[in-house]
Enzyme design. Structure first.
Site, short mmCIF file in Angstrom:
data_model
loop_
_atom_site.label_atom_id
_atom_site.label_comp_id
_atom_site.label_asym_id
_atom_site.label_seq_id
_atom_site.Cartn_x
_atom_site.Cartn_y
_atom_site.Cartn_z
CG PHE A 1 -0.31 -0.22 2.48
CD1 PHE A 1 0.44 0.45 3.23
CD2 PHE A 1 -0.50 -1.46 3.21
CE1 PHE A 1 0.96 0.34 4.21
CE2 PHE A 1 0.09 -1.94 4.32
CZ PHE A 1 0.93 -0.92 4.86
N GLY B 1 0.91 3.83 -2.90
CA GLY B 1 -0.10 4.88 -3.12
C GLY B 1 -0.31 5.59 -2.11
CG HIS B 2 -2.11 5.73 2.20
ND1 HIS B 2 -1.53 5.84 3.42
CD2 HIS B 2 -3.33 6.10 2.27
CE1 HIS B 2 -2.40 6.72 4.27
NE2 HIS B 2 -3.51 6.59 3.50
CG PHE B 3 -0.46 9.80 0.89
CD1 PHE B 3 -1.78 9.73 0.38
CD2 PHE B 3 -0.46 9.71 2.40
CE1 PHE B 3 -3.05 9.86 1.09
CE2 PHE B 3 -1.76 9.62 2.96
CZ PHE B 3 -2.93 9.77 2.28
CB ILE C 1 1.41 7.87 6.02
CG1 ILE C 1 2.14 9.20 6.07
CG2 ILE C 1 0.62 7.61 7.30
CD1 ILE C 1 1.51 10.43 6.27
#
Length: 151
Positions: A50, A53-55, A60
């Site tokens: 993840f 894309g985060h971020f 985070i």
């Protein structure tokens, strides 16, 4: 005084939780006391899928996954406290209340998950969870899990 402490390594965690990569969010259990509390670890790696894309540029750990990690720790405590479930039964995450996020969790952090048993009634148990990094609170919440037949 802690009378029934134990360390559960990943192999034992895998026996207790149905989750698998990339959704297994408890790496090991540091200690627990049946029916009282459990302390577990989630090592946060930059390789977590993840983080792409985060971020981008500012990775985070998603808050909802901090809550999921605490819920998984709660499930382990429930299993270890009650022993074997009847065939076809599982503990399901049932509710969350008063979730608060206090600091971001980033790659390289080691998240300590502390869950405490509050009470149980008719197969529904209430817990309080706290996630910390470097002894700073990252998240806290009240949670419930229910013992039910598999869906």
């Amino acid at each position: 005084m802690i009378t029934d402490t134990c360390v559960l390594h990943i192999e034992e965690v895998l026996e207790l939780l149905p989750h698998r990569f990339p959704f297994l969010l408890v790496d090991r259990v540091l200690n627990f006391e049946k029916g009282k509390f459990l302390r577990a670890v989630k090592n946060v790696s930059f390789n977590e899928p993840f983080f792409q894309g985060h971020f981008p540029g500012k990775p985070i750990f998603p808050g909802v996954l901090i809550l999921e990690a605490m819920a998984q720790a709660t499930g382990i405590l429930a299993f270890k406290s009650t022993g074997k479930l009847a065939p076809g039964e599982l503990y399901y995450f049932a509710a969350i209340d008063a979730a608060r996020f206090k600091r971001p969790v980033q790659p390289g952090d080691q998240m300590i998950l502390d869950v405490e048993f509050i009470k149980e009634r008719r197969g529904i148990a209430r817990f309080k969870g706290i996630a910390t990094v470097n002894e700073e609170m990252a998240c806290e919440a009240s949670m419930m899990c229910a013992r039910r037949k598999e869906i």
